[in-house]
Write an enzyme that holds these catalytic residues in place. Structure first.
Site, short mmCIF file in Angstrom:
data_model
loop_
_atom_site.label_atom_id
_atom_site.label_comp_id
_atom_site.label_asym_id
_atom_site.label_seq_id
_atom_site.Cartn_x
_atom_site.Cartn_y
_atom_site.Cartn_z
N GLY A 170 -13.92 2.06 -26.18
CA GLY A 170 -12.70 2.62 -26.75
C GLY A 170 -11.86 1.52 -27.39
O GLY A 170 -11.26 1.71 -28.45
N CYS B 194 -6.10 -3.83 -15.00
CA CYS B 194 -6.17 -4.91 -15.98
C CYS B 194 -7.22 -5.92 -15.55
O CYS B 194 -7.44 -6.14 -14.37
CB CYS B 194 -4.82 -5.54 -16.23
SG CYS B 194 -4.23 -6.48 -14.87
N1 PLP Z 1 -7.31 3.75 -24.51
C1 PLP Z 1 -6.87 4.23 -23.34
C2 PLP Z 1 -5.75 5.23 -23.31
C3 PLP Z 1 -7.47 3.82 -22.14
O1 PLP Z 1 -7.03 4.29 -20.98
C4 PLP Z 1 -8.53 2.88 -22.21
C5 PLP Z 1 -9.16 2.38 -20.99
O2 PLP Z 1 -8.63 2.45 -19.90
C6 PLP Z 1 -8.94 2.43 -23.48
C7 PLP Z 1 -8.31 2.88 -24.59
C8 PLP Z 1 -10.05 1.43 -23.61
O3 PLP Z 1 -11.32 2.02 -23.45
P1 PLP Z 1 -12.56 1.09 -23.04
O4 PLP Z 1 -12.45 0.83 -21.58
O5 PLP Z 1 -13.76 1.90 -23.39
O6 PLP Z 1 -12.46 -0.14 -23.86
#
Ligand code: PLP
Length: 388
Positions: free
Chosen positions: A71, A327
């Site tokens: 993400g 984190c």
């Molecule tokens: N966006 C949100 C709202 C998230 O909660 C997270 C991860 O906790 C991410 C993006 C990042 O996703 P990834 O862990 O696949 O990098």
């Protein structure tokens, strides 16, 4: 792990059985999706089948789904001044983000720091649409990033209303739907999002896989983050993570089948958890309780509680919870989300996030409440370590 109650689904969900099977099958097969031989074509079929499943989850076309490593990478890829549409070949000169975005959006993508501005949220955790409107009015052709649901509070954002404001002002809207997808309705067209970020491991796929989805073929990202062999139609080079992508597709298919029953399941347990929490500690505050939240998330605090030590105390009782956002460094920082909601420093220090999912049971909720009863008693006695 035996005898554990896992309440940290917003950090990562367990791998679904369907995803595990897809992952193992794909790992057992040789083949590069770019190769023309039978083995390559078989790998390509796995990737394209997964693309169809992920697209269906958000009502997009498979051709508009681009797989990434996470993400985080999808957010980074989306947030660039070089987003063009069929009618506008101009660069976006300003990025507007809400004050409660995930760190991967707060980093600002490929925009220079001085081109990034924040718009505020209300004390209930929902974005302030009037402030968004005036920020858009001051920024010709902005790119706006607003999450569909917040990872800490679970508060669902008024994305469709924000999209109308952004589009009326000539802007484009990116929506981080990482926490929302699979838990609430997430239809890219109905949301009015131009770009949507997804992550596999929040819906029962493996970690290290994500996707950026665009609303239609008119939206074009001009500068890929990773260049090379031209995979993902030139937007994301590097041999595809075939097994991870296949597992993402399997998880997407499973969640699509099970979403309504899983939502009802988690919501009933979450209600039971919050009722128990309030009965034990009437003074405990549940953030965002008055507005629409994800069905699986509770973020609460009690005056005098110290979240870091509370998380350890819960862990010793066999309960995995988190102090706001996870984190990577393990260092706990005050939550920017709660700070943006105007929460007092005393309550902010004690915020504990409890997030549930499809394998959570009534017994898990009882274990959680038993652990909280002990902690609340220690807190009321001002026991050092628990109380701030
Ligand atoms: N966006 C949100 C709202 C998230 O909660 C997270 C991860 O906790 C991410 C993006 C990042 O996703 P990834 O862990 O696949 O990098």
């Amino acid at each position: 792990m035996p005898n554990r109650s896992y309440f940290d689904w917003n950090a990562t969900a367990p791998l679904r059985e369907e995803a595990k099977a897809a992952l193992q099958d794909a790992l057992a097969a040789a083949g590069n999706p770019s190769s023309v031989h039978a083995e390559g074509r078989a790998a390509r079929r796995l990737v394209e089948h997964a693309r169809e499943e992920v697209a269906a989850l958000v009502a997009a076309r498979p051709a508009d789904v681009f797989f990434t490593s996470s993400g985080t990478e999808a957010n980074m890829l989306a947030l660039t001044p070089a987003i063009e549409t069929a009618t506008e070949k101009l660069q976006r000169d300003r990025l507007l983000i809400s004050a409660i975005e995930h760190a991967s959006v707060r980093a600002g993508g490929r925009f220079p720091r001085e081109a990034v501005a924040e718009f505020p949220v209300n004390p209930d955790g929902r974005v302030n649409l009037a402030a968004l409107k005036s920020a858009v009015a001051q920024s010709p052709r902005p790119l706006v990033s607003l999450m569909l649901a917040n990872n800490e509070t679970g508060v669902v954002q008024p994305v469709a209303a924000a999209a109308a404001i952004v589009h009326a002002g000539g802007g484009l809207l990116h929506v981080d739907a990482v926490q929302a997808v699979g838990r609430i309705a997430c239809d890219i067209g109905a949301l009015g999002a131009d770009l949507l970020t997804l992550s596999a491991h929040k819906i029962g796929g493996a970690t290290g896989v994500g996707a950026l989805v665009r609303a239609n073929e008119d939206i074009h990202i001009g500068n890929p983050l990773i260049r090379g062999g031209g995979q993902e139609r030139g937007l994301r080079a590097g041999t595809e993570n075939v097994a991870g992508i296949a597992a993402f597709g399997a998880a997407a298919a499973a969640v699509r089948r099970a979403q309504s029953s899983e939502t009802a399941h988690t919501l009933a347990l979450r209600d039971c958890l919050e009722t128990g929490l309030r009965a034990i500690s009437p003074q405990a505050l549940i953030f965002g309780a008055g507005v629409e939240r994800l069905p699986n998330t509770t973020l609460f605090s009690a005056a005098g509680l110290k979240a870091e030590t509370a998380v350890i105390a819960f862990d010793l009782e066999g309960v995995a919870v988190s102090s706001g956002a996870a984190c990577s460094s393990g260092k706990v920082q005050p939550s920017h989300v709660l700070a943006a909601m105007g929460v007092s420093p005393a309550l902010l220090r004690g915020a504990v996030r409890v997030s549930l999912g499809w394998t959570t049971t009534k017994a898990d909720v009882e274990t959680f409440l038993g652990a909280w009863r002990k902690l609340a008693t220690a807190l009321s006695k001002g026991q050092p370590g628990i109380a701030a």
